[in-house]
Every structure is written in structure tokens, then in C-alpha cells.
Design an enzyme around this catalytic site. Sequence first.
Site, PDB file in Angstrom:
ATOM      1  N   HIS A 280      -4.765 -33.415  18.061  1.00 22.07           N
ATOM      2  CA  HIS A 280      -3.657 -34.209  18.618  1.00 22.07           C
ATOM      3  C   HIS A 280      -2.616 -33.322  19.266  1.00 22.07           C
ATOM      4  CE1 HIS A 280      -5.387 -37.775  16.796  1.00 22.07           C
ATOM      5  NE2 HIS A 280      -5.781 -36.938  15.854  1.00 22.07           N
TER       6      HIS A 280
ATOM      7  N   GLY B  17      -4.938  -2.030   4.944  1.00 22.14           N
ATOM      8  CA  GLY B  17      -4.067  -3.131   4.508  1.00 22.14           C
ATOM      9  C   GLY B  17      -4.693  -4.495   4.729  1.00 22.14           C
ATOM     10  N   ARG B  18      -5.279  -4.708   5.923  1.00 27.83           N
ATOM     11  CA  ARG B  18      -5.820  -6.042   6.233  1.00 27.83           C
ATOM     12  C   ARG B  18      -7.166  -6.296   5.553  1.00 27.83           C
ATOM     13  NH1 ARG B  18      -4.910  -2.664  10.256  1.00 27.83           N
ATOM     14  NH2 ARG B  18      -6.561  -1.861  11.586  1.00 27.83           N
TER      15      ARG B  18
ATOM     16  N   GLU C 204      10.552  -4.498   4.766  1.00 26.74           N
ATOM     17  CA  GLU C 204      10.732  -5.894   4.350  1.00 26.74           C
ATOM     18  C   GLU C 204      10.412  -6.074   2.865  1.00 26.74           C
ATOM     19  OE1 GLU C 204       8.960  -4.709   6.897  1.00 26.74           O
ATOM     20  OE2 GLU C 204       8.713  -6.174   8.513  1.00 26.74           O
TER      21      GLU C 204
ATOM     22  N   GLU D 187      -4.912  -6.827  14.675  1.00 25.67           N
ATOM     23  CA  GLU D 187      -4.419  -5.498  14.274  1.00 25.67           C
ATOM     24  C   GLU D 187      -5.564  -4.483  14.336  1.00 25.67           C
ATOM     25  OE1 GLU D 187      -0.811  -4.659  11.380  1.00 25.67           O
ATOM     26  OE2 GLU D 187      -2.646  -4.549  10.222  1.00 25.67           O
TER      27      GLU D 187
ATOM     28  N   LYS E  50       9.085  -0.617  14.457  1.00 26.11           N
ATOM     29  CA  LYS E  50       9.646  -0.300  13.131  1.00 26.11           C
ATOM     30  C   LYS E  50      10.647   0.840  13.250  1.00 26.11           C
ATOM     31  CE  LYS E  50       5.546  -1.177  10.247  1.00 26.11           C
ATOM     32  NZ  LYS E  50       4.566  -0.558   9.359  1.00 26.11           N
TER      33      LYS E  50
ATOM     34  N   LYS F 200       0.840  -1.197   0.000  1.00 24.43           N
ATOM     35  CA  LYS F 200       0.000   0.000   0.000  1.00 24.43           C
ATOM     36  C   LYS F 200       0.882   1.257   0.000  1.00 24.43           C
ATOM     37  CE  LYS F 200      -3.582   2.265   2.720  1.00 24.43           C
ATOM     38  NZ  LYS F 200      -4.585   2.153   3.756  1.00 24.43           N
TER      39      LYS F 200
END
Length: 554
Positions: A385, A268-269, A212, A354, A513, A206
Site C-alpha cells: 500500500h 560487528g555485523r 553512542e 556496510e 565519527k 566490540k
Amino acid sequence: MTQPTVLPAWQALDDHRLEIADSHMRDWFAQDSDRFQHFSLKVAGILFDYSKNRVTDKTMGLLSQLAEQSGLRGRIEAMFNGDKINHTEDRAVLHVALRNRSDRPIWVDGQDVMPQVRQVLDKMRQFTDLIRSRKWLGYSGQAITDVVNIGIGGSDLGPRMVTRALTPYHKDDLRIHYVANVDEADLIETLKGLNQETTLFLVASKTFTTQETMANARSARDWLLAGVGGEERAIARHFVAISTNRHAVQAFGIDPDNMFEFWDWVGGRYSLWSAVGLSIALAVGMDGFEELLHGAFEVDEHFRTTPFSRNVPVIMGLLGIWYTNFLGAMSHAILPYHQYLRHFPEHLQQLDMESNGKSVDLDGCRVGYQTGPVIWGQPGTNGQHSFFQLLHQGTHLVPCDFLASVQSHHQLGEHHQILLANCLAQAEALMRGRTMDEAREELADLDLPEERLALLAASKTFPGNRPSNMFLFERLTPKILGSLIALYEHKVFVQGAIWNINSFDQMGVELGKQLARSILPELEGAEVGQHDASTRALIEFCRDWERCSAGKTT
Ligand code: F6P
């Protein structure tokens, strides 16, 4: 803005909690043969059974009142009207515009955004058709065989989850990969075996500034150039950008014609519905992508127009409030009994945590109540399990969501029936539990001494009364998946509205950040600045270690 705890319905729910503290769901089922009919709904092809929750008619009535008194109705309208409900960032929140399949205009700052939305969808269709029909050729004239989406957070999790969930709808000769982590292992392992001449990179960001993603995109560009003799013109055939930041895209060297735009009113999400979903469209085709949008649109319409007492995302949100704020639950498990939905819990982690992992309300005051729970989960039956022991007999109350399709995409012996049987059994076991008498009865044939019998029976007792929702659908199609995701998005919205928090910013990710930006040069040799003693020693430890392993003396 209203603190929820002062609302009359909140106070009434607090009293009501005590009223039902000693009740058990198994008794409610025994007393009311219509409990399932009463507490289940169908929406967009999904059966939502919420009868295995610690609720009565009175609980649901009070929760609906809480929603009304919190002003939820007005908040829903404000979102669909394009009001700037993300008030800290002064932005509208309009992922619903991206999947608006009606002719209804949606306005932001006096402008209808729907023409731009449709324009980008058209551009996505042209592009996916070119790639999928092998007409878009790489630099050396070969068709694209591999697409690598580089992005992180919402620019990765949503598209990755949907693409993997819709595997049965993929085109066989086009492989879709995802690289998110700045750990070089992610990129290196993904590029192993790929050919520069037939690989297309989608850089999804965005902001187009995320550390990263930019590091991965630069290394991918170097890898491409290394394979095409350093020919910069190759970038135009092998790099596409998806962003709101045209300037940064150009500065990176990506042709603006190869840029797919979206807008600051897409969080973003919530961005998988935008051009960030290009990797999905490449995997399943643009018709499949539009089916996904359609599924979400059906749920949007349901959410916007249905009374709270029959509104599935509202009920999902209210049940979560009940457990978080009145019954002390700290987490919520997402348990898809569906291998193709294996990334669903991860996507919901970002979506929910978030959005609602906040402790300051809309007026900037600290909240005096719990907000968003920890979201976690794994596909069934694997989880049975490992962590299901805690769900059944542990001391934590963990509300669970089970999701399953009645039909499989495959037919392999009894596999699917076994899967479904386990899914239904786990929800039943959580609800019903096993009493001490039942445990003793099961052990009766063993003819054990009383002391041993008592010990074993106590260990084999299950308290039950543990809540779960069940989501059943015929088959996991693009449309059903779109609906499922939208249900959870609106659930998160409902809870944020009641908790009186802004679900649409994410200031909590900023501090780390910022500090990483200052530590990076320090790790690389710059003078170590102001840090606590621990961080300072850790930086020095890393620097010493690097120097030693580079063969230099310390
Ligand atoms: O760090 C959090 C975040 O801002 C998320 O909200 C977002 O989805 C992700 O980073 C990636 O951001 P971008 O798409 O701008 O690269």
C-alpha cells in the site's frame, strides 16, 4: 587479484545480456513447464524458488563460470581456514567458527579457536539459566524482569532482529529491550516504567569505545545509581559487558566476571552468533540460541561443500551480480511477509551495505563497475500500500526477495492465508505483468469511448518481467532463522569476492565519527575550528539557539 570485468565470463555475460534483452519471463514459463523444478532448490528446510528471474540455463552457466574464474572457491576455503582475508585490518573472518557444531578445529595464528568459543557458550548458558530461573538477584534481592541491551550497529541490529523474530519462543516474565540511538529519547522512553531493582543492562560493544553506546551506558549507570541510593556495588548485579576490550570494560566499572568475551575475528555485523547474542539467549533460552547456531551451521556446510550450480548463497549472490552489473539495478528489496521478521530488512541493510558499499578493490584501486546495491524493504502486506506501485510500474528495476512461512505461530481466522495469497500474488504479478490487450479486455464491459479506453488501458498495463526470489519455510523457528541469516551472509561474501573488494572492513564510517568528535566541543562553546562555511554557520546557529533558549543574551 583479478578485476572481474576482464574475465571471459564477464565479457560473455555482457554479450548474453543483449541476447535476452527482448525476452519475457512469461514466455519462458509458457515454453518450459519444468522451469520451477529447474530453478528451485531446498536447503536446511527452506525452499528457494529463483525461477522468476531473468535467467536462462545459459545465464546461470555463465554466472557459475564467473564465480569459478573469480576464484570464489579459494576465497571460501580461505575464510573457513581462518586466513586473514580482512587484509586491511589484518584479521581472519570467522563468524562461521561461532556456529561450528562439528568437531572440526578452526585455526587462527596456529591456535584452534573452538575451545574458547565453547567456553563462552558455556558461560552464556550458566548466565541465562540463572536469569531465566530467577536465581540471579538484583542488588535488593529481587529477580530480573527487564533486560536492556545497549549497543549500536552490529551490537544492536542482529540481536534486536532475532529477538523480535523469535517472539513466540520468549519467556513471558522476562522483557528484552534495545537502546541504540544516542538521541536521549531512546534511553528515556525505554527506561520509562522500568524499575532499577529488577533491570539488567547488557552493554554490547566490540570496541567498548563507540561514542553512542558509551554515552547510553553512562546514563544508564547514573539512572541505576539514582535508584539504589548511589550504591556502586549495585553495578555488579545490574551491568554485564559483551566486548573484546577487557581493559575498557574494567575502566567503565563492570566486574570482569560479568564480561562475555569475543574476538577480533568476529565482524560487528556478524556478531549476533557470539556473546553479542546474549539478549537473544535470555529471550529464548540457550537451547533456542543453539538451534539458531545449528541452522546457520547447516547453511555453512552447504555453502562450503556444494557445487556452485546448486549452492543457494552462491546463486543468490550471482543473481545480484547479474542485475547490478548487467541489467542496471541499483537497489534490492527485502520483503518478509512475516510481521515477526519486521527488522530483517534493517539487519540486512547493515550486513550488505556496510560490507559491500565499497569503491576500492583489494589492491587499493578504484573499481570501474557497480558494487553493493541499496538494500531496503518492509514487511508485507504493508509495503503493497505504499512503494509496490513503483515496483510494478515504475521505471527502476528492483529485484525483490519475498520471504514467508507456510504455517503461522497463531490461528486467527483467515489471516495467514490472506498473507500468503498476497505474497505469492505479488511475485506472480511482478513476473507476469499485464499486457495492453489484457488491460483492454478487462475494461471492455465498461463501454468507454476509444480515447478514454486507450488512456485507461495504458495506465493499467504492467510491463512484468520483474525479478524476484521466493523463500518459503514451514514455520519461523530459531533454526530456520539461523539458516536464513547465514544464507544472506554468504550471499554478501560471494558478491564481495566477485567484485574483488574487502567485505569485512568499514572505513567509510570513520570520517563522520572523526568530525563529530571535533564538532562536539565546538557546540559546547569551544572555539570553532576549520570547517566549510556551511558547517561553520550551522554550528554557530546551534550555539546561538542554545544560548537563547537557556535564557542568555547573544
Ligand atoms: O560504525 C560502524 C560500526 O563499527 C559497526 O561496524 C559496528 O557494528 C558498530 O559500529 C558498533 O561497534 P561496537 O560494537 O564496537 O560498539
